[in-house]
Design a protein around this motif. Structure first.
Motif, short mmCIF file in Angstrom:
data_model
loop_
_atom_site.label_atom_id
_atom_site.label_comp_id
_atom_site.label_asym_id
_atom_site.label_seq_id
_atom_site.Cartn_x
_atom_site.Cartn_y
_atom_site.Cartn_z
N ILE A 212 0.84 -1.21 0.00
CA ILE A 212 0.00 0.00 0.00
C ILE A 212 0.86 1.25 0.00
CG2 ILE A 212 -1.68 1.31 1.35
CD1 ILE A 212 -2.80 -1.39 2.31
N ARG A 213 1.94 1.21 0.83
CA ARG A 213 2.83 2.38 0.91
C ARG A 213 3.55 2.61 -0.43
NH1 ARG A 213 5.27 0.61 4.95
NH2 ARG A 213 3.81 1.44 6.49
N ALA A 214 4.01 1.51 -1.08
CA ALA A 214 4.67 1.66 -2.39
C ALA A 214 3.71 2.20 -3.43
CB ALA A 214 5.23 0.30 -2.82
N LYS A 215 2.49 1.69 -3.43
CA LYS A 215 1.50 2.19 -4.38
C LYS A 215 1.21 3.67 -4.13
CE LYS A 215 -3.15 1.29 -6.15
NZ LYS A 215 -3.58 2.68 -5.98
N ALA A 216 1.11 4.02 -2.83
CA ALA A 216 0.85 5.43 -2.51
C ALA A 216 2.01 6.32 -2.96
CB ALA A 216 0.61 5.59 -1.01
N ASP A 217 3.27 5.87 -2.72
CA ASP A 217 4.42 6.66 -3.17
C ASP A 217 4.44 6.80 -4.70
OD1 ASP A 217 5.18 6.88 -0.57
OD2 ASP A 217 6.63 5.22 -0.63
N ARG A 218 4.11 5.70 -5.38
CA ARG A 218 4.06 5.77 -6.84
C ARG A 218 2.98 6.73 -7.31
NH1 ARG A 218 2.10 0.49 -9.70
NH2 ARG A 218 0.17 1.33 -8.79
N ASP A 219 1.83 6.65 -6.67
CA ASP A 219 0.74 7.56 -7.04
C ASP A 219 1.14 9.00 -6.78
OD1 ASP A 219 -0.72 5.38 -7.76
OD2 ASP A 219 -1.92 5.30 -5.93
N VAL A 220 1.84 9.22 -5.64
CA VAL A 220 2.29 10.60 -5.33
C VAL A 220 3.24 11.10 -6.40
CG1 VAL A 220 3.68 11.95 -3.71
CG2 VAL A 220 1.89 10.44 -2.85
N THR A 221 4.19 10.22 -6.80
CA THR A 221 5.16 10.62 -7.83
C THR A 221 4.46 10.94 -9.15
OG1 THR A 221 6.84 9.22 -6.79
CG2 THR A 221 7.24 9.91 -9.04
N VAL A 222 3.51 10.07 -9.52
CA VAL A 222 2.78 10.30 -10.78
C VAL A 222 1.97 11.58 -10.71
CG1 VAL A 222 0.98 9.37 -12.27
CG2 VAL A 222 2.75 7.85 -11.37
N ILE A 223 1.29 11.76 -9.57
CA ILE A 223 0.45 12.97 -9.42
C ILE A 223 1.30 14.23 -9.45
CG2 ILE A 223 -1.07 14.20 -7.84
CD1 ILE A 223 -2.13 11.46 -6.95
#
Length: 328
Positions: A212-223
């Motif tokens: 979940i944390r990795a997905k959130a970090d990836r989403d943050v980077t993409v956003i």
């Protein structure tokens, strides 16, 4: 002489009659039943279970004897018994029974006393417990079929107790447990299993949290990347609009544009208290100092080449000591 003897005789006769009356009368209480024995042979049964005839009764003095029995429900507490179930599990069983004397004559002939009856009933109950539980599993005894097993044990004990003139009213197992050493081993195993399960759950939770944390970090980077891209696009569009508007505005008056740009150049070049510039006062940069319209003087126009040479000299003199000019 005759009078004292007569009185003594009368007293003896009265005492004998009183003793005889006392010896010929007995009472049977509400919670009692009695056997009347005549020279060891049972002559009568008084107030048995099922009848309610307490009160005063008579017997033949010195010939009849009375044996009283309790009519109430009696207790039988059994000691803890180690038993083996059908699935080879050692268990400790603590049980109790409640019984009453329903046939005092048979009770008297078979056991005679409550203590002897308790011993016989305890033997019957232990034997029934072993026989019934030997055919049952631990789970059936502890959880699923406990009531049925107790009924089976009670029926088995009742069949034996009828020969004693006794009826088992109730029989219960109060505690069915593993031996102490086995219980500790089971508790330790349960504790180990719970710890292992907790460790697995915690590991799965950590893995899920990492995902979940990795997905959130990836989403943050993409956003953020998309937001920066959008911002740069908007900023570029804004700059383009700004330049277009400025070009349109300044294109309407070229002289004003030149004047405005020169004022901006003065503002940035002469910023601060010790700004230093080394150049000719007649240079094109200072043309608005000598003429508000920004026109070059004639001498300056004729000496354009000389002014260019002066700029080169000024650039060389900038590094020489004592040749720095200050404009404030």
């Amino acid at each position: 002489m005759n009078n004292p003897a007569l009185r003594t005789g009368l007293l003896v006769i009265a005492a004998a009659i009183a003793v005889g009356l006392y010896a010929s009368v007995f009472t049977v209480g509400q919670m009692q039943q009695a056997l009347v024995l005549q020279l060891g042979r049972v002559r009568d049964v008084l107030n048995p279970v099922g009848q309610n005839k307490p009160g005063l009764y008579f017997k033949v003095p010195f010939v009849d004897s009375v044996v009283l029995f309790d009519k109430r429900v009696l207790d039988l507490d059994l000691p803890v018994q180690p038993l083996l179930t059908a699935d080879r599990q050692n268990l400790e069983v603590d049980a109790f029974a409640r019984y009453r004397i329903v046939d005092p004559l048979k009770f008297y002939q078979s056991v005679g006393t409550i203590a002897q009856a308790n011993q016989r009933l305890a033997s019957f109950t232990n034997s029934a417990l072993r026989n019934v539980l030997a055919r049952s599993s631990r789970d059936a005894l502890v959880r699923t079929d406990r009531a049925k097993l107790m009924n089976d044990i009670q029926e088995s004990v009742n069949r034996e107790a009828k020969g004693l003139g006794v009826e088992i009213v109730d029989l219960r197992m109060t505690r069915v447990d593993l031996p102490a050493k086995n219980s500790q081993a089971v508790y330790d195993r349960m504790t180990s299993e719970r710890k292992k399960e907790a460790t697995d759950i915690r590991a799965n939770g950590d893995q899920a949290a990492t995902l979940i944390r990795a997905k959130a970090d990836r989403d943050v980077t993409v956003i953020l990347a998309e937001a920066n891209q959008k911002a740069e696009e908007l900023r570029g569009a804004g700059e383009a609009d700004k330049n277009r508007i400025l070009a349109e505005a300044f294109g309407k008056d070229a002289d004003f544009f030149a004047f405005y740009r020169s004022m901006q150049a003065y503002e940035h070049a002469l910023k601060g208290q010790d700004t230093k510039l080394v150049m000719s006062p007649n240079s094109d940069f200072f043309r608005y100092f000598s003429d508000p319209q920004g026109r070059k003087p004639a001498a300056a126009k004729g000496d354009a080449a000389k002014g260019d040479a002066a700029k080169g000299d000024a650039a060389r003199d900038e590094t020489a000591p004592g040749t720095t000019g200050t404009v404030r």
